[in-house]
Design a protein around this motif. Structure first.
Motif, PDB file in Angstrom:
ATOM      1  N   LEU A   6       0.850  -1.184   0.000  1.00  0.00           N
ATOM      2  CA  LEU A   6       0.000   0.000   0.000  1.00  0.00           C
ATOM      3  C   LEU A   6       0.893   1.243   0.000  1.00  0.00           C
ATOM      4  N   ARG A   7       0.502   2.219  -0.811  1.00  0.00           N
ATOM      5  CA  ARG A   7       1.202   3.505  -0.813  1.00  0.00           C
ATOM      6  C   ARG A   7       0.775   4.309   0.404  1.00  0.00           C
ATOM      7  N   ASP A   8       1.562   5.313   0.733  1.00  0.00           N
ATOM      8  CA  ASP A   8       1.240   6.185   1.849  1.00  0.00           C
ATOM      9  C   ASP A   8      -0.173   6.751   1.681  1.00  0.00           C
ATOM     10  N   GLY A   9      -1.012   6.558   2.677  1.00  0.00           N
ATOM     11  CA  GLY A   9      -2.369   7.073   2.653  1.00  0.00           C
ATOM     12  C   GLY A   9      -3.384   6.165   1.985  1.00  0.00           C
ATOM     13  N   GLU A  10      -2.930   5.126   1.264  1.00  0.00           N
ATOM     14  CA  GLU A  10      -3.859   4.221   0.588  1.00  0.00           C
ATOM     15  C   GLU A  10      -4.607   3.388   1.625  1.00  0.00           C
ATOM     16  N   LYS A  11      -5.886   3.155   1.333  1.00  0.00           N
ATOM     17  CA  LYS A  11      -6.726   2.384   2.240  1.00  0.00           C
ATOM     18  C   LYS A  11      -6.979   0.992   1.688  1.00  0.00           C
ATOM     19  N   ALA A  12      -7.311   0.098   2.586  1.00  0.00           N
ATOM     20  CA  ALA A  12      -7.728  -1.261   2.225  1.00  0.00           C
ATOM     21  C   ALA A  12      -8.756  -1.707   3.261  1.00  0.00           C
ATOM     22  N   ILE A  13      -9.538  -2.692   2.886  1.00  0.00           N
ATOM     23  CA  ILE A  13     -10.493  -3.303   3.815  1.00  0.00           C
ATOM     24  C   ILE A  13     -10.069  -4.756   3.989  1.00  0.00           C
ATOM     25  N   ILE A  14      -9.878  -5.147   5.230  1.00  0.00           N
ATOM     26  CA  ILE A  14      -9.523  -6.528   5.544  1.00  0.00           C
ATOM     27  C   ILE A  14     -10.543  -7.045   6.543  1.00  0.00           C
ATOM     28  N   GLY A  16     -13.591  -6.499   6.776  1.00  0.00           N
ATOM     29  CA  GLY A  16     -14.485  -5.454   7.221  1.00  0.00           C
ATOM     30  C   GLY A  16     -13.816  -4.292   7.926  1.00  0.00           C
ATOM     31  N   ALA A  17     -12.547  -4.437   8.295  1.00  0.00           N
ATOM     32  CA  ALA A  17     -11.827  -3.350   8.962  1.00  0.00           C
ATOM     33  C   ALA A  17     -11.135  -2.482   7.917  1.00  0.00           C
ATOM     34  N   VAL A  18     -11.327  -1.181   8.004  1.00  0.00           N
ATOM     35  CA  VAL A  18     -10.658  -0.253   7.091  1.00  0.00           C
ATOM     36  C   VAL A  18      -9.298   0.085   7.690  1.00  0.00           C
ATOM     37  N   ILE A  19      -8.258  -0.123   6.885  1.00  0.00           N
ATOM     38  CA  ILE A  19      -6.914   0.245   7.323  1.00  0.00           C
ATOM     39  C   ILE A  19      -6.373   1.295   6.355  1.00  0.00           C
ATOM     40  N   ARG A  20      -5.450   2.116   6.837  1.00  0.00           N
ATOM     41  CA  ARG A  20      -4.826   3.135   6.003  1.00  0.00           C
ATOM     42  C   ARG A  20      -3.327   3.058   6.235  1.00  0.00           C
ATOM     43  N   SER A  34     -11.061 -11.730   3.615  1.00  0.00           N
ATOM     44  CA  SER A  34     -11.682 -10.882   2.599  1.00  0.00           C
ATOM     45  C   SER A  34     -10.906  -9.579   2.585  1.00  0.00           C
ATOM     46  N   ILE A  35     -10.294  -9.268   1.438  1.00  0.00           N
ATOM     47  CA  ILE A  35      -9.467  -8.076   1.357  1.00  0.00           C
ATOM     48  C   ILE A  35      -9.752  -7.325   0.068  1.00  0.00           C
ATOM     49  N   LEU A  36      -9.886  -6.023   0.175  1.00  0.00           N
ATOM     50  CA  LEU A  36     -10.047  -5.140  -0.975  1.00  0.00           C
ATOM     51  C   LEU A  36      -9.078  -3.983  -0.816  1.00  0.00           C
ATOM     52  N   ARG A  37      -8.373  -3.668  -1.880  1.00  0.00           N
ATOM     53  CA  ARG A  37      -7.518  -2.486  -1.862  1.00  0.00           C
ATOM     54  C   ARG A  37      -8.350  -1.270  -2.230  1.00  0.00           C
ATOM     55  N   GLY A  38      -7.851  -0.095  -1.930  1.00  0.00           N
ATOM     56  CA  GLY A  38      -8.577   1.150  -2.109  1.00  0.00           C
ATOM     57  C   GLY A  38      -9.231   1.317  -3.457  1.00  0.00           C
ATOM     58  N   ARG A  39      -8.532   0.975  -4.529  1.00  0.00           N
ATOM     59  CA  ARG A  39      -9.093   1.166  -5.870  1.00  0.00           C
ATOM     60  C   ARG A  39     -10.243   0.205  -6.161  1.00  0.00           C
ATOM     61  N   GLU A  40     -10.383  -0.850  -5.366  1.00  0.00           N
ATOM     62  CA  GLU A  40     -11.468  -1.816  -5.554  1.00  0.00           C
ATOM     63  C   GLU A  40     -12.700  -1.485  -4.716  1.00  0.00           C
ATOM     64  N   VAL A  41     -12.556  -0.530  -3.800  1.00  0.00           N
ATOM     65  CA  VAL A  41     -13.638  -0.164  -2.892  1.00  0.00           C
ATOM     66  C   VAL A  41     -14.506   0.909  -3.550  1.00  0.00           C
ATOM     67  N   MET A  42     -15.803   0.672  -3.573  1.00  0.00           N
ATOM     68  CA  MET A  42     -16.751   1.654  -4.093  1.00  0.00           C
ATOM     69  C   MET A  42     -17.500   2.255  -2.911  1.00  0.00           C
ATOM     70  N   ARG A  43     -17.576   3.565  -2.896  1.00  0.00           N
ATOM     71  CA  ARG A  43     -18.348   4.254  -1.856  1.00  0.00           C
ATOM     72  C   ARG A  43     -19.820   4.267  -2.265  1.00  0.00           C
TER      73      ARG A  43
END
Length: 131
Positions: A6-14, A16-20, A34-43
């Motif tokens: 992950l780049r600085d500031g990039e978020k992921a969901i693991i 259900g937990a959001v990490i940055r 279950s893991i999603l990187r920031g670009r895969e997460v839709m708001r």
């Protein structure tokens, strides 16, 4: 083992937990999650079309197993809407691929098929506007 960077500031969901990431971060996942990187997460506010709503519902089914049945019900409803909306065989085949992934519990793989459906939907919308 899955290695994630992950780049600085990039978020992921693991699970259900959001990490940055604070600074460039690497970690290895050594079990099933279950893991999603920031670009895969839709708001929620990005789910503005039926195909995008389908992606969002499938994403929730993937990261929110406690409410998976409710999310799957939404997926079924939206998929029915999209199948009736698409005229091309390729788009309908993508719907079938998506449905098969969901039926097999392959939610992460289904998200890839849902991205294809978003592209088909965009093409159909552009063609309708040009006509």
């Amino acid at each position: 083992m899955l290695r994630i960077t992950l780049r600085d500031g990039e978020k992921a969901i693991i699970n259900g937990a959001v990490i940055r990431a604070v600074g460039r971060t690497q970690f290895a996942v050594e079990n099933q999650v279950s893991i999603l990187r920031g670009r895969e997460v839709m708001r929620p506010e990005e789910a503005t079309t039926p195909a995008r709503q389908l992606y969002f519902a499938a994403m929730l089914a993937y990261i929110d197993p406690d409410n998976r049945q409710s999310h799957q019900d939404t997926v079924v409803t939206l998929l029915g809407l999209l199948v009736s909306r698409f005229a091309s065989d390729a788009a309908r085949s993508a719907c079938i691929a998506f449905a098969q992934d969901i039926a097999q519990g392959e939610y992460y793989k289904a998200l890839s098929a849902a991205r294809d459906l978003i592209a088909f939907e965009s093409e159909a919308d552009e063609a309708a506007q040009a006509a």
